[in-house]
Design a protein around this motif. Structure first.
Motif, PDB file in Angstrom:
ATOM      1  N   LEU A  30      15.437  -6.930   5.639  1.00 24.73           N
ATOM      2  CA  LEU A  30      15.342  -7.601   6.931  1.00 24.73           C
ATOM      3  C   LEU A  30      13.886  -7.549   7.387  1.00 24.73           C
ATOM      4  N   HIS A  31      13.325  -8.711   7.696  1.00 25.76           N
ATOM      5  CA  HIS A  31      11.927  -8.817   8.085  1.00 25.76           C
ATOM      6  C   HIS A  31      11.835  -9.034   9.600  1.00 25.76           C
ATOM      7  N   PHE A  32      10.863  -8.395  10.223  1.00 30.60           N
ATOM      8  CA  PHE A  32      10.680  -8.586  11.658  1.00 30.60           C
ATOM      9  C   PHE A  32       9.234  -8.317  12.037  1.00 30.60           C
ATOM     10  N   LEU A  33       8.781  -8.965  13.098  1.00 28.31           N
ATOM     11  CA  LEU A  33       7.404  -8.833  13.536  1.00 28.31           C
ATOM     12  C   LEU A  33       7.136  -7.433  14.052  1.00 28.31           C
ATOM     13  N   ASN A  34       6.010  -6.877  13.666  1.00 26.43           N
ATOM     14  CA  ASN A  34       5.590  -5.587  14.164  1.00 26.43           C
ATOM     15  C   ASN A  34       5.388  -5.672  15.667  1.00 26.43           C
ATOM     16  N   GLU A  35       6.069  -4.798  16.415  1.00 30.31           N
ATOM     17  CA  GLU A  35       6.081  -4.911  17.873  1.00 30.31           C
ATOM     18  C   GLU A  35       4.715  -4.658  18.496  1.00 30.31           C
ATOM     19  N   THR A  36       3.947  -3.731  17.915  1.00 29.47           N
ATOM     20  CA  THR A  36       2.638  -3.403  18.485  1.00 29.47           C
ATOM     21  C   THR A  36       1.677  -4.580  18.346  1.00 29.47           C
ATOM     22  N   VAL A  37       1.634  -5.162  17.153  1.00 25.50           N
ATOM     23  CA  VAL A  37       0.765  -6.318  16.927  1.00 25.50           C
ATOM     24  C   VAL A  37       1.265  -7.506  17.731  1.00 25.50           C
ATOM     25  N   PHE A  38       2.583  -7.660  17.806  1.00 21.04           N
ATOM     26  CA  PHE A  38       3.149  -8.763  18.582  1.00 21.04           C
ATOM     27  C   PHE A  38       2.683  -8.722  20.031  1.00 21.04           C
ATOM     28  N   GLU A  39       2.730  -7.542  20.624  1.00 19.49           N
ATOM     29  CA  GLU A  39       2.347  -7.434  22.026  1.00 19.49           C
ATOM     30  C   GLU A  39       0.888  -7.814  22.234  1.00 19.49           C
ATOM     31  N   ARG A  40       0.051  -7.505  21.260  1.00 21.28           N
ATOM     32  CA  ARG A  40      -1.372  -7.826  21.394  1.00 21.28           C
ATOM     33  C   ARG A  40      -1.635  -9.321  21.224  1.00 21.28           C
ATOM     34  N   THR A  41      -0.882  -9.958  20.313  1.00 20.89           N
ATOM     35  CA  THR A  41      -1.124 -11.378  20.055  1.00 20.89           C
ATOM     36  C   THR A  41      -0.338 -12.262  20.998  1.00 20.89           C
ATOM     37  N   ALA A  42       0.885 -11.858  21.352  1.00 28.61           N
ATOM     38  CA  ALA A  42       1.727 -12.683  22.218  1.00 28.61           C
ATOM     39  C   ALA A  42       1.137 -12.806  23.614  1.00 28.61           C
ATOM     40  N   SER A  43       0.360 -11.817  24.026  1.00 25.51           N
ATOM     41  CA  SER A  43      -0.215 -11.861  25.359  1.00 25.51           C
ATOM     42  C   SER A  43      -1.193 -13.025  25.509  1.00 25.51           C
ATOM     43  N   GLU A  44      -1.668 -13.553  24.370  1.00 27.12           N
ATOM     44  CA  GLU A  44      -2.588 -14.679  24.416  1.00 27.12           C
ATOM     45  C   GLU A  44      -1.848 -16.003  24.512  1.00 27.12           C
ATOM     46  N   ARG A  45      -0.540 -15.965  24.351  1.00 36.20           N
ATOM     47  CA  ARG A  45       0.250 -17.180  24.417  1.00 36.20           C
ATOM     48  C   ARG A  45       0.845 -17.338  25.811  1.00 36.20           C
ATOM     49  N   GLU A  46       1.439 -18.486  26.037  1.00 33.25           N
ATOM     50  CA  GLU A  46       2.062 -18.731  27.335  1.00 33.25           C
ATOM     51  C   GLU A  46       3.259 -17.804  27.516  1.00 33.25           C
ATOM     52  N   ASP A  47       3.285 -17.095  28.603  1.00 32.96           N
ATOM     53  CA  ASP A  47       4.376 -16.168  28.890  1.00 32.96           C
ATOM     54  C   ASP A  47       4.777 -16.376  30.351  1.00 32.96           C
ATOM     55  N   ARG A  48       5.637 -17.334  30.582  1.00 30.21           N
ATOM     56  CA  ARG A  48       6.009 -17.695  31.956  1.00 30.21           C
ATOM     57  C   ARG A  48       6.642 -16.540  32.710  1.00 30.21           C
ATOM     58  N   GLU A  49       7.335 -15.697  31.976  1.00 36.58           N
ATOM     59  CA  GLU A  49       7.998 -14.568  32.644  1.00 36.58           C
ATOM     60  C   GLU A  49       7.041 -13.432  32.976  1.00 36.58           C
ATOM     61  N   LYS A  50       5.906 -13.403  32.306  1.00 39.25           N
ATOM     62  CA  LYS A  50       4.886 -12.375  32.507  1.00 39.25           C
ATOM     63  C   LYS A  50       5.417 -10.973  32.199  1.00 39.25           C
TER      64      LYS A  50
END
Length: 353
Positions: free
Chosen positions: A79-99
């Motif tokens: 089962l493959h899944f995105l690393n949560e630590t890296v995700f948080e760093r990169t996702a913050s640069e994307r649109e996050d309407r919920e903040k």
């Protein structure tokens, strides 16, 4: 990997502030909450409207710069899944309407009730259910599966790779669904276009977890899924066509999904670490009641008690017993540390129809 809940139980934010069209809920949680005080009229904060999410036709931007991990347990497929630590760093640069990334960092909390319900982390009880599925040899062949409070979606992804007919992924936050759950499903779909989920692929070792490499790069490590990210329309992928994605409060998710024709009934419902707040018990119970097939099973993984929030297995067991709809049996009880459990719920015979 170590796990612990870091809950924000103080007032979280100004109640007039809106997040994705919903007011921020005050973190009023009573550690001494009793099941007798939990009923359908118990205030559970502002209602977050549910919505269905369609997978993007071009998933490339979801995977760019992501780093994924792989977990293999016994005979289960990887089962493959995105690393949560890296995700948080990169996702913050994307649109996050919920903040939710902003509020999570500001409050230094893994849960902000009514704002962020913990979906960015893979909680340890999820692995407990995976262990149970490996032990029981469940293939999911032809079954319908609901991953309720899915977060990263590992339980639903397992069902997808092992032959489920349909999988519905639901999480409170739309950010979690769009930027974590859907990309994780994409990763596992792209690994093998021919996977029919019959359990042919074997895991490499019980509980083995590894970081495989950067996603969206041409120089993927040899252990990573093949870079099949150029499909014209990912929504037409044979595995993705089996998946539905929803976000929102259970109080609005249930009526929305019941509008589908025919109304869905699920052979298996997974829900992990979702009974930490007693105020959510009525909505959770009603969702299970209305969506479980007459002979279906609910696999629920939980801790004995969630400090700072007040929920836990004993209170939920008592709540279920009072309602008289389900029987509840223990499948596994951990003996170390803060005790964890996997239980199964099924309809009592008089409630089957």
């Amino acid at each position: 990997m170590s796990f612990c809940f870091n809950f924000d139980t103080s007032g979280q934010a100004n109640a007039s502030q809106e997040v994705d069209g919903n007011e921020v809920q005050s973190g009023n949680k009573d550690d001494g909450a009793k099941y007798a005080e939990v009923d359908d009229n118990t205030p559970a904060g502002p209602v977050k409207e549910a919505k269905e999410h369609l997978p993007p036709s071009d998933p490339q931007f979801l995977l760019t710069d992501g780093v994924f991990e792989t977990i293999t347990i016994g005979t289960l497929p990887p089962l493959h899944f995105l690393n949560e630590t890296v995700f948080e760093r990169t996702a913050s640069e994307r649109e996050d309407r919920e903040k939710i990334l902003y509020f999570r960092e500001e409050k230094n909390s893994d849960l902000i009730s009514g704002v962020y319900e913990g979906g960015l982390k893979v909680w340890e009880c999820t692995y407990d259910i995976l262990e149970i599925m490996e032990k029981e040899g469940e293939t999911f062949s032809g079954k319908t599966v609901l991953d309720l409070g899915c977060g990263a979606g590992l339980l639903g992804i397992l069902a997808l790779k092992r032959g489920a007919r349909q999988i519905l992924f639901q999480d409170y936050n739309s950010t979690v669904i769009e930027q974590l759950t859907v990309p994780n499903v994409i990763l596992n779909c792209e690994e093998d276009d021919e996977v029919e989920g019959d359990g042919e692929k074997k895991g490499k070792g019980k509980g083995k977890k590894q970081e495989d490499g950067c996603v969206g790069k041409e120089d993927l490590n040899s252990g990573s899924p093949p870079p099949k990210k150029r499909a014209a329309d990912l929504s037409k992928h044979p595995l993705m066509r089996k998946c539905l994605f929803y976000s929102g409060d259970w109080r609005t998710f249930l009526p929305l999904v019941l509008k589908k024709e025919p109304q869905p009934k699920f052979d298996i419902i997974f829900t992990s670490e979702t009974i930490y707040n007693t105020c959510y018990y009525p909505a959770l119970h009603e969702t299970l009641h209305k969506l479980l097939a007459p002979s279906g099973l609910v696999y629920l993984a939980t801790k004995s008690h969630y400090f700072g929030v007040g929920g836990g297995l004993h209170l939920f067991e008592t709540f279920v017993e009072q309602r008289g709809v389900f029987s509840l049996d223990h499948l596994w009880d951990g003996a170390k540390g803060l005790q964890r459990h996997v239980v199964v719920l099924r309809f009592k015979k008089q409630n089957e129809n």
